[in-house]
Enzyme design. Structure first.
Site, PDB file in Angstrom:
ATOM      1  N   HIS A 296       0.849  -1.307  -0.020  1.00 36.79           N
ATOM      2  CA  HIS A 296      -0.106  -0.025  -0.038  1.00 36.79           C
ATOM      3  C   HIS A 296       0.801   1.443   0.033  1.00 36.79           C
ATOM      4  O   HIS A 296       0.166   2.246  -0.094  1.00 36.79           O
ATOM      5  CB  HIS A 296      -1.123  -0.052   1.259  1.00 36.79           C
ATOM      6  CG  HIS A 296      -0.516   0.314   2.475  1.00 36.79           C
ATOM      7  ND1 HIS A 296      -0.124  -0.597   3.587  1.00 36.79           N
ATOM      8  CD2 HIS A 296       0.136   1.626   2.923  1.00 36.79           C
ATOM      9  CE1 HIS A 296       0.549  -0.071   4.574  1.00 36.79           C
ATOM     10  NE2 HIS A 296       0.731   1.025   4.419  1.00 36.79           N
ATOM     11  N   ASP A 343      -0.366  -7.730   1.745  1.00 39.40           N
ATOM     12  CA  ASP A 343       0.219  -6.232   1.634  1.00 39.40           C
ATOM     13  C   ASP A 343       1.817  -6.328   1.870  1.00 39.40           C
ATOM     14  O   ASP A 343       2.303  -5.850   2.656  1.00 39.40           O
ATOM     15  CB  ASP A 343      -0.424  -5.483   2.860  1.00 39.40           C
ATOM     16  CG  ASP A 343      -0.193  -3.972   2.690  1.00 39.40           C
ATOM     17  OD1 ASP A 343       0.300  -3.706   1.562  1.00 39.40           O
ATOM     18  OD2 ASP A 343      -0.297  -3.395   3.807  1.00 39.40           O
ATOM     19  N   SER A 440       4.768   2.019   8.110  1.00 36.58           N
ATOM     20  CA  SER A 440       4.209   1.248   6.968  1.00 36.58           C
ATOM     21  C   SER A 440       5.544   0.655   6.264  1.00 36.58           C
ATOM     22  O   SER A 440       6.383   1.429   5.904  1.00 36.58           O
ATOM     23  CB  SER A 440       3.178   1.758   6.132  1.00 36.58           C
ATOM     24  OG  SER A 440       2.042   1.768   6.284  1.00 36.58           O
TER      25      SER A 440
END
Length: 493
Positions: A296, A343, A440
């Site tokens: 992402h 992801d 992230s």
């Protein structure tokens, strides 16, 4: 990275706001799947911490021919928007949702439709057949690529927790240990090169029970699965233990408990991923040429590799070293933008990294590594230090987190079934210590023996450090065949 210990002073904050979302353009250098029928991501996804995806029955969407993809339609048979006015309205609402996500770490405008395939083994097979085309007589792990994109040879080599090499062949179909007799440096280098490493680091004989194994032949021009043959037992009950890279051993061993600023060399595989000069996500160095991050972090069509840089060996964004340049970004073709499943992304560097005291690779986990509830692991990153802040930390922060089993994490009071078997939860159910925006793509690290393994990639969660809302990470162990096969393919390109 959220660490709300009442006894700890508030950590410093990065003085400038996080970089805005890259502009939406279209470039070919970012790979979003390689098979027929794979649709690129249809909207930007940027901030890792989301509300819990809504659990709903599986919805099967039929592919729309390219010639008919002219309008953007709403779900549930709602009215479709047509014309420039509707498009502008949708884009305006989307831009507002993205801004709110950056500011508050929530996905306010998207309702996720999720079907838990956790115990459905056929899901992986259905997904593979959707993204690759294979003849009806395809034979897996025979060393010959029958499928267009090689998925039939992608899951043929693995390692157990002791480093034992296991290979699956077309002769048997099971993963079997490789006998040590006849093994040599050439076989070791050949196998590690197949997996995307430049060569092997070490190998040794390991004891194994008297059982069926694989003996090596003289065939070194093809994948290792076609260069072995079944033997009723291994001579002297010895099998191959192989290590492709020296990894997971930091040069600094001191530790600050409870979440604080990391020391230089403490997490030498931690990377800062920058877009046009600003920190966007974390990443993890796993080989001289490759790093892992979150899918992402790369919204559809927003970037060319030249716009992205990786920085290693740094613990402060105010003191950056020379960057590592990115040659190619490969997003897992199974990545689901609404459920956050798969992801994970692989970044190929333009040149191999030189390892030193501050820069080292993390180890990839074994397929059978145990992670019982409560296992103490660590996560690190340059993300925000408090939920809702729009500025990342200038310092690399670290915090201990405990592994939380999937059953607990999927309970109604936590994430209510939104955690798939390709994810792993870690944190504290009482709240207070967690990853956050800007973390992230960074690592969830657990130690086994004297080495650190990256078992997760920071992915999503509800808020930061909230009670009963721990961090959710892409589970590296369930992505190993994709990682190895992608590294191997990209090494040849």
């Amino acid at each position: 990275m959220s660490k709300k210990d009442e006894n700890d002073p508030p950590p410093p904050y990065y003085p400038t706001s996080m970089h805005t979302l890259p502009p939406i353009k279209s470039y070919e250098e970012v790979v979003y799947g390689v098979g027929p029928g794979v649709t690129p991501l249809n909207h930007p996804r940027y901030i890792p911490r989301y509300p819990t995806p809504v659990v709903a029955p599986q919805v099967i969407v039929q592919s729309i021919p390219p010639s008919k993809k002219r309008r953007r339609c709403c779900n549930n048979n709602a009215q479709c928007y047509g014309g420039s006015g509707g498009i502008l309205l949708v884009l305006g609402l989307l831009a507002l949702a993205i801004w709110l996500g950056v500011r508050y770490g929530t996905r306010l405008a998207t309702v996720a439709i999720f079907h838990n395939h956790d115990d459905d083994d056929s899901y992986q097979e259905q997904t593979s057949s959707r993204i690759d085309s294979c003849p009806n007589n395809t034979v897996e792990c025979d060393g010959i690529k029958h499928c267009k994109f090689g998925s039939d040879e992608a899951n043929c080599v693995r390692f157990d927790r002791a480093g034992g090499l296991q290979v699956r062949t077309s002769q048997d179909g099971r993963f079997l240990p490789v006998c040590y007799k006849g093994w040599n440096q050439s076989y070791a280098d050949h196998t590690c090169t197949q997996l995307g490493f430049r060569n092997s680091f070490s190998f040794r004989a390991a004891s194994a029970p008297n059982s069926i194994g694989l003996t090596v032949t003289n065939k070194l021009s093809a994948p290792i699965q076609s260069g072995v043959e079944i033997s009723t037992s291994c001579p002297s009950n010895e099998v191959v233990s192989l290590q492709c890279i020296d990894c997971g051993v930091p040069k600094v061993t001191s530790r600050i408990i409870g979440g604080s600023q990391a020391e230089v060399g403490r997490w030498p595989w931690q990377l800062s991923l920058h877009y046009k000069g600003s920190h966007i996500c974390g990443a993890v160095l796993i080989a001289p040429d490759f790093a892992l991050s979150a899918a992402h972090c790369f919204p559809r069509g927003t970037v060319v590799p030249a716009d992205w840089q990786l920085y290693g060996g740094v613990v402060s964004l105010d003191e950056l070293s020379s960057p590592y340049l990115v040659e190619r970004i490969v997003v897992n073709e199974n990545y689901n933008t609404t459920t956050n499943n798969h992801d994970i992304a692989l970044l190929k560097l333009t040149a191999p990294v030189s390892f030193n005291d501050q820069v080292q690779p993390a180890c990839l986990p074994a397929f059978d590594v145990p992670l019982p509830h409560g296992t103490q692991c660590w996560t690190s990153g340059f993300g925000t230090t408090d939920e809702g802040r729009s500025a990342v930390s200038k310092d690399l922060m670290e915090v201990t987190v405990g592994i939380i089993t999937k059953d607990v994490c999927n309970s109604p009071r936590v994430y209510g079934g939104a955690v798939s078997r390709n994810m792993i939860c870690a944190g504290h159910l009482g709240g207070g210590k967690d990853s956050c925006q800007g973390d992230s793509g960074g690592p969830l690290m657990c130690k086994h023996g004297n080495r650190w393994y990256v078992v997760g990639i920071t992915s999503w969660g509800q808020g930061c450090g909230r009670r009963n809302k721990p961090g959710v990470y892409a589970k590296v162990g369930s992505q190993l065949s994709w990682i190895y096969s992608t590294m191997g393919r990209e090494s040849l390109s």
